[in-house]
Design an enzyme around this catalytic site. Structure first.
Site, mmCIF file in Angstrom:
data_model
loop_
_atom_site.group_PDB
_atom_site.id
_atom_site.type_symbol
_atom_site.label_atom_id
_atom_site.label_comp_id
_atom_site.label_asym_id
_atom_site.label_seq_id
_atom_site.Cartn_x
_atom_site.Cartn_y
_atom_site.Cartn_z
ATOM 1 N N ASP A 103 0.864 -1.173 0.000
ATOM 2 C CA ASP A 103 0.000 0.000 0.000
ATOM 3 C C ASP A 103 0.905 1.228 0.000
ATOM 4 O O ASP A 103 1.863 1.298 0.766
ATOM 5 C CB ASP A 103 -0.875 -0.014 1.255
ATOM 6 N N ASP A 210 -3.057 4.676 -2.443
ATOM 7 C CA ASP A 210 -4.146 5.236 -1.648
ATOM 8 C C ASP A 210 -4.575 6.613 -2.190
ATOM 9 O O ASP A 210 -3.712 7.468 -2.431
ATOM 10 C CB ASP A 210 -3.601 5.390 -0.217
ATOM 11 N N GLU A 268 -6.272 3.998 -6.127
ATOM 12 C CA GLU A 268 -7.590 4.212 -5.535
ATOM 13 C C GLU A 268 -8.044 5.626 -5.905
ATOM 14 O O GLU A 268 -7.349 6.598 -5.623
ATOM 15 C CB GLU A 268 -7.497 4.075 -4.016
ATOM 16 N N HIS A 342 -11.228 -3.203 2.931
ATOM 17 C CA HIS A 342 -11.207 -2.834 4.350
ATOM 18 C C HIS A 342 -12.034 -1.579 4.656
ATOM 19 O O HIS A 342 -12.166 -1.218 5.820
ATOM 20 C CB HIS A 342 -9.756 -2.618 4.783
ATOM 21 N N ASP A 343 -12.538 -0.898 3.612
ATOM 22 C CA ASP A 343 -13.342 0.313 3.825
ATOM 23 C C ASP A 343 -14.826 0.070 3.555
ATOM 24 O O ASP A 343 -15.630 1.000 3.687
ATOM 25 C CB ASP A 343 -12.899 1.420 2.857
HETATM 26 C C1 GLC Z 1 -8.126 5.232 1.719
HETATM 27 C C2 GLC Z 1 -7.979 4.003 2.567
HETATM 28 C C3 GLC Z 1 -8.692 4.227 3.859
HETATM 29 C C4 GLC Z 1 -8.037 5.402 4.553
HETATM 30 C C5 GLC Z 1 -7.984 6.626 3.656
HETATM 31 C C6 GLC Z 1 -7.005 7.607 4.179
HETATM 32 O O1 GLC Z 1 -9.431 5.473 1.348
HETATM 33 O O2 GLC Z 1 -8.436 2.877 1.887
HETATM 34 O O3 GLC Z 1 -8.684 3.101 4.691
HETATM 35 O O4 GLC Z 1 -8.753 5.709 5.715
HETATM 36 O O5 GLC Z 1 -7.567 6.327 2.350
HETATM 37 O O6 GLC Z 1 -5.702 7.133 4.027
#
Ligand code: GLC
Length: 569
Positions: A103, A210, A268, A342-343
């Site tokens: 990540d 991320d 992402e 995980h979100d």
């Molecule tokens: C992304 C991650 C999430 C995190 C956010 C801030 O969306 O997947 O878990 O809280 O970024 O880093």
């Protein structure tokens, strides 16, 4: 360091498995998952047949957002182990023919990262590494409404934190312990590239980036529109996808050698459109291999509302969205495919039916539908067991900063507590973060100690030991799906065509490549369904590659029954 061959485009026929280290396997009895724990379970992952393991962050972190707040990009947090443990995990994966994707959280650091600690000093050379701004004109610093913009952080409250010492604010699109890095500054970018090269040299096979479309911000940081009854405007709409996004990604591509090294890259990108994703993943542009879209995980909320404003999701709407992405990236670019992570809530609880009569079949059918789309599928830990949501009923049960902040914010704005708790139990991130269910022992085989988040009580029935032993389990269905992708080029590369877009129960589509034509027939409902023979290609001479219900064929489908056919010529 061992490394693997990375043939061109290897990630197109790969399946990625996401591990949330905190919740996967605890080896040292402190109730928190760790790296040696993951290493101890590699044979399980090998058996499932996955090609790549994506590790959510294991870097040094104060853990305000469970590791997405990084204080040292080049070290492992003691909670998870050591760099030597990570080297051993990477080597263990490579020995088994699996790759490892890290990540990469570079839109922001922790406020405890030395860069930010230095940046707090207004005279420091690192001041401009972050987004420091004076109070809004005519306002005294720290007063209500004095924030430089009206943006809301993703975790509630203003996206700006006031710093007494300098009388200025710093931007944090997430928690106040996650200050945004200023990518406009070339020194920041150079430092990130160097850090990435260090990981590549250490043997990692790629990066999951991320919120990468936040690194370039809209110029002049414009105010957003504040929804009725709220204090702040959702920030991403105003700030994301800035004009330098492509430039920054191309520079990273070049400086880190993403293609030369054959790395898997997935960005992402909340708020990304198909058009943006096509540009980012167009190989000729040298940016990323694929992106995570958020569109299909925003369909069960009120349009224009937040994720907490729940709405029904009719099947045609979901099908249409995936179809749009399939068509949009059919000839240029590449899709990533996911139901959960995980979100997000657990796939079977959200898109399937997790009640006892339907859980197993709906988990399998959701897997079939997703894995038979074109793109790279991602399996989130426990999805291959059909793990379900937690159904917490009390705010005290939650550990996630997003849930806790949202609860206090929404309740202070006058929302009924029951409504807030209902939304949290449907959408909260802790649903995905309960310990991986390995067996039916008191803490699900995850730990000898009380876990940081309790195991779901349904571990006695839903667990890896039982699933591996049962040839008819969700686990073995996922194993077969992964195998199909490896054996049939049409699964990885075939053209996608959606049939019956308006059907409320049936999800059916074809995949074709050269001589091979596949047909997927899936009943995505808890009632029986029948397909009209004129609506799908004939099944004469077709063979079933994979089905959810043994010994059945034809156009009648049981609740959540699905089949994958190879059609006769
Ligand atoms: C992304 C991650 C999430 C995190 C956010 C801030 O969306 O997947 O878990 O809280 O970024 O880093």
């Amino acid at each position: 360091m061992t490394s693997l061959d990375r043939p061109a485009d290897w990630w197109k026929s790969a399946v990625v498995y996401q591990i949330y280290p905190r919740s996967f396997m605890d080896s040292n009895g402190d109730g928190v998952g760790d790296i040696p724990g993951i290493t101890s379970r590699l044979d399980y992952l090998r058996r499932l047949g996955i090609d790549v393991l994506w590790l959510s962050p294991v870097y040094a972190s104060p853990m305000d957002d469970n590791g997405y707040d990084i204080s040292d990009y080049q070290d492992v947090d003691p909670l998870f182990g050591t760099l030597a443990d990570l080297d051993a995990l990477i080597a263990g994966c490579h020995e088994r023919g699996m790759k490892v994707v890290m990540d990469l959280v570079v839109n922001h650091t922790s406020d405890e990262h030395p860069w930010f600690v230095e940046s707090r000093d207004p005279g420091s050379p690192k001041r401009n590494w972050y987004w420091w701004r004076p109070p809004r004109e005519g306002h005294a610093g720290g007063a209500d409404g004095a924030e430089p913009t009206n943006w809301e952080s993703a975790f509630s409250g203003s996206a700006w934190a006031y710093d007494e010492r300098s009388g200025e604010y710093y931007l944090h699109l997430f928690s106040r312990k996650q200050p945004d890095l200023n990518w406009e500054n070339p020194e920041v970018r150079a430092a990130i590239h160097e850090m990435m090269r260090w990981w590549v040299a250490r043997g990692v096979d790629g990066f999951r980036m991320d919120v990468i479309n936040l690194i370039s911000k809209q110029p002049d940081l414009p105010d957003g529109r504040v929804p009725e009854g709220r204090t702040y405007a959702p920030a991403f709409d105003s700030v994301a996808n800035g004009p330098r996004l492509h430039e920054f990604l191309q520079e990273m591509h070049r400086e880190v050698g993403l293609s030369e090294h054959g790395l898997l890259t997935v960005g992402e990108m909340p708020g990304s459109t198909v058009e943006l994703a096509r540009d980012v993943t167009d190989p000729a542009r040298n940016e990323l291999n694929m992106v995570f879209t958020f569109e299909h995980v925003a369909l069960d909320q009120d349009p224009g509302g937040s994720k907490w404003e729940l709405a029904d999701l009719p099947l045609p709407v979901l099908k249409a969205n995936l179809d749009t992405w399939q068509r949009g990236l059919a000839d240029v670019g590449w899709n990533s495919l996911y139901w959960d992570n995980h979100d997000q809530p657990r796939a079977v609880s959200r898109f399937g039916d997790d009640s006892p009569p339907h859980r197993v079949h709906s988990a399998k059918t959701l897997g079939t539908v997703l894995h038979l789309h074109k793109g790279t599928p991602y399996v989130y830990q426990g999805e291959e067991l059909g793990m379900t949501n937690t159904y917490f009923t009390d705010i005290a049960q939650y550990r996630d900063i997003e849930a806790i902040n949202h609860h206090s914010d929404a309740v202070s704005l006058g929302l009924a507590v029951e409504v807030v708790l209902e939304a949290l139990s449907v959408k909260g991130r802790d649903n995905a973060r309960t310990p991986m269910q390995w067996d039916d022992s008191p803490h699900a085989g995850f730990s000898d100690a009380e876990p940081w988040l309790p195991a779901n009580p349904n571990k006695s029935e839903i667990n890896a030991a039982a699933a591996v032993a049962d040839p008819d389990s969700v686990f073995h269905h996922y194993r077969r799906l992964i195998e199909l992708r490896h054996l049939h080029p049409a699964v990885a590369e075939g053209r996608f065509r959606l049939l019956l877009p308006d059907d409320l129960q049936i999800w059916t589509f074809t995949r074709t490549l050269d001589e091979e034509a596949l047909l997927v027939l899936a009943n995505c409902s808890s009632e029986p369904a029948t397909v009209d023979p004129g609506d799908v290609p004939g099944l004469n001479g077709a063979t079933i590659l994979l089905g959810t219900h043994e010994g059945r064929d034809g156009l009648d489908l049981a609740p959540w029954e699905s089949r994958v056919y190879v059609l006769a010529d």
